[in-house]
Every structure is written in structure tokens, then in C-alpha cells.
Write a protein that holds these residues in place. Structure first.
Motif, PDB file in Angstrom:
ATOM      1  N   VAL A 156      -5.474  -6.090 -40.784  1.00 38.81           N
ATOM      2  CA  VAL A 156      -4.605  -6.275 -41.948  1.00 38.81           C
ATOM      3  C   VAL A 156      -5.074  -7.523 -42.686  1.00 38.81           C
ATOM      4  N   ASN A 157      -5.221  -7.414 -43.998  1.00 40.09           N
ATOM      5  CA  ASN A 157      -5.543  -8.544 -44.853  1.00 40.09           C
ATOM      6  C   ASN A 157      -4.503  -8.626 -45.965  1.00 40.09           C
ATOM      7  N   ILE A 158      -3.925  -9.810 -46.168  1.00 36.03           N
ATOM      8  CA  ILE A 158      -2.819 -10.014 -47.104  1.00 36.03           C
ATOM      9  C   ILE A 158      -3.255 -10.997 -48.190  1.00 36.03           C
ATOM     10  N   LEU A 159      -2.697 -10.848 -49.363  1.00 36.30           N
ATOM     11  CA  LEU A 159      -3.014 -11.681 -50.515  1.00 36.30           C
ATOM     12  C   LEU A 159      -2.477 -13.103 -50.356  1.00 36.30           C
ATOM     13  N   GLY A 160      -3.323 -14.093 -50.693  1.00 36.98           N
ATOM     14  CA  GLY A 160      -2.891 -15.483 -50.766  1.00 36.98           C
ATOM     15  C   GLY A 160      -2.928 -15.995 -52.186  1.00 36.98           C
ATOM     16  N   ASN A 161      -2.393 -17.180 -52.401  1.00 34.55           N
ATOM     17  CA  ASN A 161      -2.357 -17.709 -53.766  1.00 34.55           C
ATOM     18  C   ASN A 161      -3.759 -18.009 -54.306  1.00 34.55           C
ATOM     19  N   TRP A 162      -4.641 -18.574 -53.476  1.00 32.64           N
ATOM     20  CA  TRP A 162      -6.008 -18.816 -53.926  1.00 32.64           C
ATOM     21  C   TRP A 162      -6.745 -17.506 -54.189  1.00 32.64           C
ATOM     22  N   ASP A 163      -6.467 -16.492 -53.401  1.00 32.68           N
ATOM     23  CA  ASP A 163      -7.112 -15.189 -53.585  1.00 32.68           C
ATOM     24  C   ASP A 163      -6.684 -14.540 -54.891  1.00 32.68           C
ATOM     25  N   ASP A 164      -5.485 -14.899 -55.348  1.00 35.71           N
ATOM     26  CA  ASP A 164      -4.965 -14.368 -56.601  1.00 35.71           C
ATOM     27  C   ASP A 164      -5.518 -15.122 -57.805  1.00 35.71           C
ATOM     28  N   PHE A 165      -5.450 -16.476 -57.770  1.00 37.20           N
ATOM     29  CA  PHE A 165      -5.775 -17.200 -59.004  1.00 37.20           C
ATOM     30  C   PHE A 165      -7.255 -17.556 -59.145  1.00 37.20           C
ATOM     31  N   LEU A 166      -7.980 -17.777 -58.031  1.00 36.88           N
ATOM     32  CA  LEU A 166      -9.385 -18.176 -58.194  1.00 36.88           C
ATOM     33  C   LEU A 166     -10.222 -17.103 -58.897  1.00 36.88           C
ATOM     34  N   PRO A 167     -10.129 -15.835 -58.507  1.00 37.63           N
ATOM     35  CA  PRO A 167     -10.928 -14.813 -59.199  1.00 37.63           C
ATOM     36  C   PRO A 167     -10.232 -14.157 -60.389  1.00 37.63           C
ATOM     37  N   ASP A 168      -9.105 -14.711 -60.823  1.00 38.04           N
ATOM     38  CA  ASP A 168      -8.360 -14.128 -61.941  1.00 38.04           C
ATOM     39  C   ASP A 168      -9.190 -14.247 -63.226  1.00 38.04           C
ATOM     40  N   PRO A 169      -9.555 -13.126 -63.863  1.00 34.99           N
ATOM     41  CA  PRO A 169     -10.360 -13.212 -65.084  1.00 34.99           C
ATOM     42  C   PRO A 169      -9.628 -13.861 -66.247  1.00 34.99           C
ATOM     43  N   ASP A 170      -8.312 -13.933 -66.177  1.00 36.54           N
ATOM     44  CA  ASP A 170      -7.522 -14.557 -67.247  1.00 36.54           C
ATOM     45  C   ASP A 170      -7.131 -15.999 -66.936  1.00 36.54           C
ATOM     46  N   ARG A 171      -7.653 -16.564 -65.839  1.00 39.52           N
ATOM     47  CA  ARG A 171      -7.313 -17.929 -65.473  1.00 39.52           C
ATOM     48  C   ARG A 171      -7.812 -18.904 -66.541  1.00 39.52           C
ATOM     49  N   THR A 172      -6.933 -19.779 -66.978  1.00 40.82           N
ATOM     50  CA  THR A 172      -7.300 -20.740 -68.021  1.00 40.82           C
ATOM     51  C   THR A 172      -7.683 -22.089 -67.440  1.00 40.82           C
ATOM     52  N   TYR A 173      -7.071 -22.473 -66.310  1.00 45.77           N
ATOM     53  CA  TYR A 173      -7.412 -23.754 -65.697  1.00 45.77           C
ATOM     54  C   TYR A 173      -8.758 -23.640 -64.988  1.00 45.77           C
ATOM     55  N   ASP A 174      -9.646 -24.622 -65.217  1.00 43.27           N
ATOM     56  CA  ASP A 174     -10.953 -24.607 -64.568  1.00 43.27           C
ATOM     57  C   ASP A 174     -11.467 -26.036 -64.445  1.00 43.27           C
ATOM     58  N   ASN A 175     -12.294 -26.262 -63.453  1.00 43.47           N
ATOM     59  CA  ASN A 175     -13.031 -27.519 -63.312  1.00 43.47           C
ATOM     60  C   ASN A 175     -14.296 -27.212 -62.529  1.00 43.47           C
ATOM     61  N   GLU A 176     -15.076 -28.226 -62.236  1.00 50.16           N
ATOM     62  CA  GLU A 176     -16.357 -28.005 -61.559  1.00 50.16           C
ATOM     63  C   GLU A 176     -16.167 -27.323 -60.209  1.00 50.16           C
ATOM     64  N   ALA A 177     -15.169 -27.767 -59.457  1.00 48.63           N
ATOM     65  CA  ALA A 177     -14.959 -27.212 -58.123  1.00 48.63           C
ATOM     66  C   ALA A 177     -14.518 -25.751 -58.191  1.00 48.63           C
ATOM     67  N   MET A 178     -13.588 -25.439 -59.083  1.00 52.23           N
ATOM     68  CA  MET A 178     -13.125 -24.053 -59.203  1.00 52.23           C
ATOM     69  C   MET A 178     -14.286 -23.135 -59.566  1.00 52.23           C
ATOM     70  N   ALA A 179     -15.095 -23.557 -60.520  1.00 55.17           N
ATOM     71  CA  ALA A 179     -16.242 -22.745 -60.918  1.00 55.17           C
ATOM     72  C   ALA A 179     -17.221 -22.583 -59.760  1.00 55.17           C
ATOM     73  N   TRP A 180     -17.409 -23.645 -58.980  1.00 54.98           N
ATOM     74  CA  TRP A 180     -18.338 -23.599 -57.847  1.00 54.98           C
ATOM     75  C   TRP A 180     -17.841 -22.631 -56.777  1.00 54.98           C
ATOM     76  N   TRP A 181     -16.565 -22.746 -56.411  1.00 56.51           N
ATOM     77  CA  TRP A 181     -16.016 -21.846 -55.388  1.00 56.51           C
ATOM     78  C   TRP A 181     -16.070 -20.390 -55.837  1.00 56.51           C
ATOM     79  N   LEU A 182     -15.760 -20.141 -57.094  1.00 53.36           N
ATOM     80  CA  LEU A 182     -15.816 -18.774 -57.600  1.00 53.36           C
ATOM     81  C   LEU A 182     -17.233 -18.228 -57.557  1.00 53.36           C
ATOM     82  N   ALA A 183     -18.209 -19.070 -57.875  1.00 51.34           N
ATOM     83  CA  ALA A 183     -19.601 -18.627 -57.893  1.00 51.34           C
ATOM     84  C   ALA A 183     -20.121 -18.281 -56.499  1.00 51.34           C
ATOM     85  N   GLN A 184     -19.476 -18.777 -55.462  1.00 53.01           N
ATOM     86  CA  GLN A 184     -19.911 -18.463 -54.098  1.00 53.01           C
ATOM     87  C   GLN A 184     -19.579 -17.027 -53.696  1.00 53.01           C
ATOM     88  N   LEU A 185     -18.636 -16.391 -54.394  1.00 47.93           N
ATOM     89  CA  LEU A 185     -18.219 -15.048 -54.010  1.00 47.93           C
ATOM     90  C   LEU A 185     -19.270 -14.016 -54.395  1.00 47.93           C
TER      91      LEU A 185
END
Length: 258
Positions: free
Chosen positions: A58-87
Motif C-alpha cells: 500500500v502506498n498513500i499520498l503525502g503532502n510533499w508527494d502532492d505539491f512537489l510535482p504539482d504542475p500548477d505549483r507557484t512557489y519555487d526555489n533552488e531546492a524545490m527545483a533540484w528535488w523535482l529534477a531528481q524524479l
């Protein structure tokens, strides 16, 4: 009795995840449920997602799993972009498509698992909650659906494990965090024991397990990979001090309300 390992909040910390999985395997437990937050904070979200896709029933949704890859996310910084690029391709969509909660019977008790609260993956309930927050964790909501109300609720999100029971035998527990534990930074997970799927009342158990691991190896990997916000990662993994409080002259307050 049946046994299920509950893990949560790995946050890209592959070294901690591998140590916890080794402990689970050594105990002969083959059912693993993940309560979310696979990515962010640590350097190897892609590898963590791959392993959890393979190992977790079983795998359940977390808050980071929801907002980090959200294509409509407006908040961003170097770290967020870096973590997203690792996927890897498709992992962001897989994460955002995970179910909100998971319900099942255990020894005659209705169990519900979710990441943060019954209302939202973005609604945090700490261990020093009030009575309304406690009762709200057992409520049916648009997010959980209208199944049988639970008598046992397990969740993650706060990185701060606890266990609580009221006079109506409602049981609330927090699994703590595998990859980003606060206060005591040693990874922690939960073992549920009981008769899975049984409507008959029978013994059940909730056990917390701490698993030491090579913290410095994980930090060396993050350093080699050039991960941003390394200082915050060091504070959390070595000392269990939340990165937002590591410079607080009055000391960290993560464990209790301000």
C-alpha cells in the motif's frame, strides 16, 4: 498474528530506508504500507519511489508527494527545483495519483491510515493536539470517503511518533519518520499485529521500532550530489532539529506548539 510494517516520511533518504527495510526483512515481515512523503528534503527521491513501488503493498499520498510535482505549483526555489529534477519520468504523476487513505479490519477494529489528517495531506496535527483535533482524526470527510468510521487511526507527517487512547477505545498513533525523524533522529517505523480482515475482536499490537543507520554516509551522498539546503539536512539528520529552527537562539520548538 498477521504483521504489517508501517513506514512514513522517507523524504529521499535512501540510506535510512534500506536500513529499515533490512530490519523488516530480518523480522520476516512481508507486508509494508507506506504513509507518504517519499520525496523532498533528501537527495534520492527517485530511488526511494522505485523501491517503494516494488516493496510496498500500500502506498498513500503525502503532502510533499502532492505539491512537489504539482504542475500548477507557484512557489519555487533552488531546492524545490533540484528535488523535482531528481524524479524519473512518470514518478510525479504516480505520486500525485496515490490514494488519500487506506481502510481495513484488524482484530475486530476498523483501521484507517492516512498521511496527515482526515481532512487534507496539508493539515498538520501534532502530538499535543486538542480534543477537537483528536476527534477529527476519526471523522469521515470528503477526502476519506464514507466508509465505516475507524477506531484505530495511524498517520505520519509530523516526524514525531506517539500513541494515544481515549475512553471510547479510539486509538490514535503516529508512525514517526523513517528518513527525517525529529528530536530523536533515529529512523522509526511501526509494526501492527493482529488478525487482518477479521470482524472478531482479538489481540492486536502496535510496536514502535528504532533502526540505527549510517547518517554520515547519507550526508556524504547529499554533499556529492550537490543537493541544496545541505545545512538543514545535516541539522535534521544528525541532531533531529528542524531546519527552520536550527538557528533559533531560544532552542528548537518543533516538539510542542509555540
Amino acid at each position: 498474528m498477521d504483521r504489517i510494517a508501517l513506514i512514513s516520511d522517507v523524504h529521499g533518504n535512501l540510506t535510512a530506508l534500506e536500513a529499515v527495510l533490512a530490519d523488516i526483512d530480518a523480522r520476516g515481515i512481508d507486508r509494508i504500507f507506506n504513509l507518504g512523503d517519499y520525496v523532498g528534503k533528501g537527495p534520492r527521491g527517485r530511488e526511494v519511489v522505485e523501491i517503494c513501488q516494488q516493496r510496498c503493498e500500500v502506498n498513500i499520498l503525502g503532502n510533499w508527494d502532492d505539491f512537489l510535482p504539482d504542475p500548477d505549483r507557484t512557489y519555487d526555489n533552488e531546492a524545490m527545483a533540484w528535488w523535482l529534477a531528481q524524479l524519473a519520468d512518470g514518478q510525479g504523476a504516480w505520486l500525485r495519483g496515490l490514494p488519500f487513505s487506506h481502510d481495513f479490519l484488524l482484530s475486530g477494529r476498523q483501521v484507517r491510515l492516512f498521511h496527515a489528517s482526515a481532512a487534507s495531506v496539508h493539515r498538520r496535527v501534532r502530538f499535543d493536539h486538542d480534543e477537537d483535533e483528536f476527534l477529527g482524526m476519526f471523522a469521515n470527510t470528503p477526502a476519506t470517503g464514507d466508509g465505516p468510521p475507524p477506531t484505530i487511526v495511524g498517520y505520519g507527517d509530523t516526524h514525531d511518533p506517539f500513541y494515544e487512547v481515549d475512553r471510547n477505545r479510539r486509538t490514535l498513533f503516529n508512525t514517526g519518520s523513517v528518513g527525517n525523524a525529529m528530536d530523536d533522529p533515529t529512523p522509526v517505523y511501526v509494526i501492527l499485529e493482529g488478525a487482518v480482515g477479521s470482524e472478531r475482536e482479538a489481540p492486536f499490537g502496535i510496536q514502535f521500532v528504532r533502526v540505527p543507520y549510517d547518517v554520515e554516509a547519507e550526508l556524504d551522498t547529499a554533499r556529492r550530489m550537490g543537493m541544496p539546503e545541505l545545512e538543514g539536512y545535516v541539522s535534521e539528520l544528525r541532531h533531529g532539529v528542524y531546519r527552520g529552527e536550527m538557528g533559533d537562539a531560544d532552542g528548537p520548538k518543533y516538539h510542542r506548539r509555540p
